[in-house]
Design an enzyme around this catalytic site. Structure first.
Site, PDB file in Angstrom:
ATOM      1  N   LYS B 184       0.843  -1.203   0.000  1.00 33.47           N
ATOM      2  CA  LYS B 184       0.000   0.000   0.000  1.00 33.47           C
ATOM      3  C   LYS B 184       0.877   1.251   0.000  1.00 33.47           C
ATOM      4  O   LYS B 184       1.592   1.511   0.971  1.00 33.47           O
ATOM      5  CB  LYS B 184      -0.909   0.043   1.227  1.00 33.47           C
ATOM      6  CG  LYS B 184      -1.922   1.195   1.139  1.00 33.47           C
ATOM      7  CD  LYS B 184      -2.585   1.530   2.451  1.00 33.47           C
ATOM      8  CE  LYS B 184      -1.812   2.537   3.261  1.00 33.47           C
ATOM      9  NZ  LYS B 184      -1.805   3.904   2.717  1.00 33.47           N
ATOM     10  N   SER B 237       5.901   6.793  10.379  1.00 34.41           N
ATOM     11  CA  SER B 237       6.099   7.461  11.660  1.00 34.41           C
ATOM     12  C   SER B 237       6.264   6.473  12.801  1.00 34.41           C
ATOM     13  O   SER B 237       5.770   5.342  12.745  1.00 34.41           O
ATOM     14  CB  SER B 237       4.913   8.380  11.956  1.00 34.41           C
ATOM     15  OG  SER B 237       3.798   7.606  12.334  1.00 34.41           O
ATOM     16  N   GLY B 241       4.232   3.053  13.721  1.00 30.15           N
ATOM     17  CA  GLY B 241       5.050   1.855  13.903  1.00 30.15           C
ATOM     18  C   GLY B 241       4.741   1.158  15.214  1.00 30.15           C
ATOM     19  O   GLY B 241       4.667  -0.071  15.305  1.00 30.15           O
ATOM     20  N   GLU B 258      10.824   0.785   9.803  1.00 30.42           N
ATOM     21  CA  GLU B 258      11.747   1.898   9.575  1.00 30.42           C
ATOM     22  C   GLU B 258      10.988   3.154   9.951  1.00 30.42           C
ATOM     23  O   GLU B 258      10.099   3.585   9.235  1.00 30.42           O
ATOM     24  CB  GLU B 258      12.175   1.963   8.101  1.00 30.42           C
ATOM     25  CG  GLU B 258      12.986   0.782   7.630  1.00 30.42           C
ATOM     26  CD  GLU B 258      14.413   0.770   8.153  1.00 30.42           C
ATOM     27  OE1 GLU B 258      14.816   1.739   8.847  1.00 30.42           O
ATOM     28  OE2 GLU B 258      15.116  -0.210   7.878  1.00 30.42           O
ATOM     29  N   CYS B 292      13.487  10.628   6.860  1.00 27.79           N
ATOM     30  CA  CYS B 292      13.527  10.165   8.245  1.00 27.79           C
ATOM     31  C   CYS B 292      14.944  10.277   8.827  1.00 27.79           C
ATOM     32  O   CYS B 292      15.109  10.437  10.029  1.00 27.79           O
ATOM     33  CB  CYS B 292      13.017   8.731   8.347  1.00 27.79           C
ATOM     34  SG  CYS B 292      13.757   7.619   7.161  1.00 27.79           S
ATOM     35  N   GLU B 389      10.464  15.003  15.598  1.00 30.63           N
ATOM     36  CA  GLU B 389      10.739  14.981  14.169  1.00 30.63           C
ATOM     37  C   GLU B 389       9.810  15.971  13.475  1.00 30.63           C
ATOM     38  O   GLU B 389       8.593  15.878  13.595  1.00 30.63           O
ATOM     39  CB  GLU B 389      10.501  13.564  13.634  1.00 30.63           C
ATOM     40  CG  GLU B 389      10.937  13.409  12.201  1.00 30.63           C
ATOM     41  CD  GLU B 389      10.771  11.981  11.708  1.00 30.63           C
ATOM     42  OE1 GLU B 389       9.755  11.368  12.030  1.00 30.63           O
ATOM     43  OE2 GLU B 389      11.666  11.517  10.980  1.00 30.63           O
TER      44      GLU B 389
END
Lengths: 286, 478
Positions: B184, B237, B241, B258, B292, B389
């Site tokens: 996806k 994110s 995750g 990741e 990231c 972040e």
């Protein structure tokens, strides 16, 4: 003539290189297969888990910073200590219900396992790491580094061989561990602690708790200063799932419950699980 | 601003043929969603609607998983590695042949400058397929035992910052190892994944080996929690995750994540400062900071801090923000209104908490989502802009005095994805690289990627590695 009265041993925890009782003052009954009393083992508490994690954290940078050669030598030294106390380990395993033949075989396999892992300490970085042939003028190199502090629930069976098979791969790679011994057969683990304490393994590198899996596993999993949780000996599926869910909160690495044949060649699997691969780039050229 | 103005140099979009609407790519065919709805993908540079895209519901996810499982059992799993390799080589070549078209489409849908999609994304995308194609018949030599086996169907969810590159990172190793996939793409950048579906058709990849389903977070959730998935791979994110890690807890699904980062880029006083400034700019303004592993925390040694900042600001004044399809553009559009709002929220917090923001004079287009490159000074470690972040072109500057202080500040984060070190002293680089808690350390360079080089994080940046031999582990039963 009166018969000599034996001196019975007090079984304690092994935390930070020392042998404390549980801060909770609790013990639990360990019995032989015929139901007779073997010992009152210390029943570790949440606070003991925290103390053990703190000890493991404190020891971690120094242990990871030691040369791989030294970690290998010290792990080999553990094998020497176990071999030297062969009789004691056989006795502990026999008390846990093993036949003399099985107990001897397990101790031999344990010593051999320690020797096997000792040899990996200074070879694994070459096998798992190396130069990456990137498409550009760069020096690019990957090396395995320890995950950090691992909290482990030891296998419930194979109380000695299984225990060593989960601890050794974690420590030769530079991690420090807090391990909860087999709940019903904790005595070989306490004997191992005595071997460790006399084998040059710095205090805090291996911390061994005895107590109840159901009580302590959640604290292992939710502790934010633990980098990996090994649920190896958690038989209760709900407990394991809840622990994995709790560990997800801090994205702690989880090893799910496992019941392998501990006598088989372990391969690199457990070594790989306790390292992170770090890749360093630098331009190459004049 | 500059002595000589640049003439516009737009890349033509005529090379791209965008359909008005797209179905889901299931079992080798584009099909209409059976229970899903549709949404629109917009060009973030001008808010033009590019296409209508299907939103996959439960029945669609079921259909894709069924197709993938059948392809795994009947075709792809039993196929010799050497044959799988040929399909992957075909895909690598088709991507290279169509790379100009795909680069334009990527820039249209994502907002990234054509300079980057053309010169960074697309060459890498092709190279990942090429690299992993070569592994397909050599898995026994990869160090995971003599006969490593695939896992089954991989459920893969990827982000919007590098749509096609993240697709390559996920699909190439999965297929090389003998798995089939349901992937996806992000809801704001689905178009290149759908173009990739066409490439699978052109490569005559057996139906069901690759399935692409589009949709938003709910579709992703349905996919990763699907009982048919043997493997879940996610890039995105940390928050999502964490949810995924909880969703797979207690199952047999193998998981790689990741996630986010807050990388430190450390500049020592003895660094080659002009090179370091280039590295700082590349570290945080590459891909609008939608990276990231972006070097979003600059740690500069106090003795050279003023000089570095002066050089940095001068360099930032030459950055050109604007039309992503213009070959002179350095900074493109922010990917979505939602992301722009997040950047604005965090930068407002930075100012409110007492840090000083600075941006070069820069014309912001009237439509689309834009954010000028920004540098914050006077930042403390406790500030939100130093901890969270931002995922935008925003740099927080902190200073340090001693090397130990630099490492302590760099490691003072729950993340551990990447780090940068700038010094001319080799022994210091090796020392810092060892001390830094990060999966990737770039020394005297930044934001470099390669198919042969493992990439991935520590701590809350996730688990697993993508790229290189290490990247195979995620898709093998080992």
């Amino acid at each position: 003539m009166s018969k000599r009265v034996s001196v019975r041993k007090t079984y304690k925890l092994y935390v930070g290189g020392k042998f404390p009782r549980s801060e909770s003052g609790r013990t639990y009954l360990v019995t032989a297969s015929d139901g007779s009393l073997l010992a009152n083992a210390a029943r570790a508490s949440r606070k003991d888990v925290r103390d053990a994690v703190a000890a493991a954290r404190k020891a971690q940078p120094g242990w990871a910073g030691a040369t791989a050669y030294l970690r290998g030598q010290i792990t080999y030294r553990v094998a020497e200590m176990v071999e030297g106390r062969r009789g004691q380990f056989i006795e502990e395993l026999r008390n846990s219900g093993a036949t003399i033949k099985a107990a001897e075989a397990e101790v031999d396999a344990t010593v051999d396992r320690l020797v096997w892992y000792a040899g990996w300490a200074d070879k694994l970085p070459q096998v798992l790491g190396g130069a990456n042939p990137v498409a550009g003028p760069f020096f690019n190199h990957s090396t395995p580094e320890p995950v950090g502090v691992a909290a482990m629930v030891a296998p419930q069976n194979d109380a000695l061989l299984g225990l060593v098979s989960v601890i050794a791969p974690a420590i030769v790679t530079g991690n420090t561990v807090v391990v909860l011994a087999s709940q019903d057969r904790p005595l070989p683990a306490v004997a191992l602690a005595e071997a460790l304490a006399t084998s040059d393994v710095p205090g805090g590198v291996v911390n061994i708790l005895t107590g109840q899996v159901a009580e302590l596993t959640p604290w292992f999993a939710s502790h934010a200063d633990v980098n990996a949780v090994d649920l190896c000996g958690v038989a209760d599926a709900d407990l394991a799932r809840d622990a994995e869910t709790a560990a997800a909160e801090t994205l702690t690495r989880v090893l799910r419950p496992a019941n392998p044949d501990w006598n088989a060649d372990p391969g690199l699997d457990r070594l790989r699980r306790f390292v992170e691969i770090k890749t360093v780039w630098h331009p190459a050229g004049v | 601003m500059s002595l000589f103005e640049y003439a516009p140099a737009p890349e033509s979009r005529a090379i791209v043929d965008i359909k008005p609407s797209y179905g889901l790519f299931i079992d080798g065919e584009f099909v209409d969603p059976s229970d899903g709805s549709a949404f629109k993908s917009v060009n973030p540079a001008n808010e033009e609607i590019l296409a209508e895209v299907s939103s996959a519901g439960q029945a669609d996810v079921d259909a894709a998983m069924t197709a993938a499982r059948r392809a795994y059992d009947k075709v792809w799993g039993p196929m010799p590695g050497a044959e799988r390799a040929k399909y992957l080589f075909r895909i690598a070549r088709l991507i290279a042949e169509r790379s100009r078209e795909l680069a334009v489409l990527e820039s249209l849908d994502n907002g990234k400058p054509i300079k980057e999609s053309r010169d960074v994304d697309l060459p890498l995308v092709s190279s990942y397929f090429f690299y992993y194609a070569g592994w397909a018949d050599k898995l026994a030599h990869a160090g995971f035992g003599p006969a490593p086996r695939p896992l089954g169907v991989a459920a893969q969810v990827i982000p919007w910052n590098f749509p096609l590159l993240m697709l390559a990172w996920k699909i190439a190793p999965a297929l090389a190892c003998g798995n089939t996939v349901v992937l996806k793409p992000a809801e704001t950048t689905p178009l290149t994944a759908l173009a990739f579906a066409e490439i699978c058709q052109q490569a005559e990849l057996p139906p069901g080996v690759v399935n692409i389903i589009t949709g938003a977070g709910e579709t992703g959730q349905t996919l990763v929690s699907h009982p048919g998935a043997a493997k879940v791979a996610f890039t995105g994110s940390t928050q999502v995750g964490r949810q995924i890690a909880k969703a797979v807890a207690g199952t047999d699904k193998k998981l790689t994540l990741e996630l986010g980062g807050k990388a430190a880029n450390i500049v020592f006083a003895d660094a080659a400062l002009d090179q370091a400034v280039e590295g700082i700019v590349n570290g945080i303004f590459f891909n609008q900071g939608h990276v990231c592993c972006a070097g979003s925390r600059l740690l500069v040694q106090e003795s050279v801090a003023e000089e570095v900042l002066e050089k940095l600001k001068r360099r930032m004044e030459t950055l050109r923000l604007g039309d992503p399809l213009d070959k002179n553009t350095d900074i493109g559009a922010i990917n979505s209104a939602e992301q722009l709002a997040r950047i604005k929220d965090l930068t407002a917090a930075g100012s409110a908490e007492g840090a000083q923001a600075w941006s070069p004079a820069c014309d912001i287009p009237e439509s689309g989502f834009w954010f000028a490159p920004t540098v914050f000074t006077g930042v403390s470690q406790a500030h939100r802009i130093a901890r969270e972040e931002i995922f935008g072109p925003v740099l927080s500057v902190l200073t340090f005095r001693t090397p130990d202080e630099a490492i302590a500040k760099a490691n003072n984060t729950p993340y551990g994805l990447s780090a940068g070190v700038w010094t001319e002293k080799g022994s210091r680089i090796l020392w810092a690289a060892t001390e830094l808690k990060a999966g990737v350390v770039w020394a005297n360079t930044f934001n470099k990627f390669d198919a042969t080089s493992p990439f991935g994080g520590l701590k809350e940046s996730g688990y697993g590695r993508e790229g290189g031999r290490h990247g195979l582990e995620a898709y093998l039963d080992v």
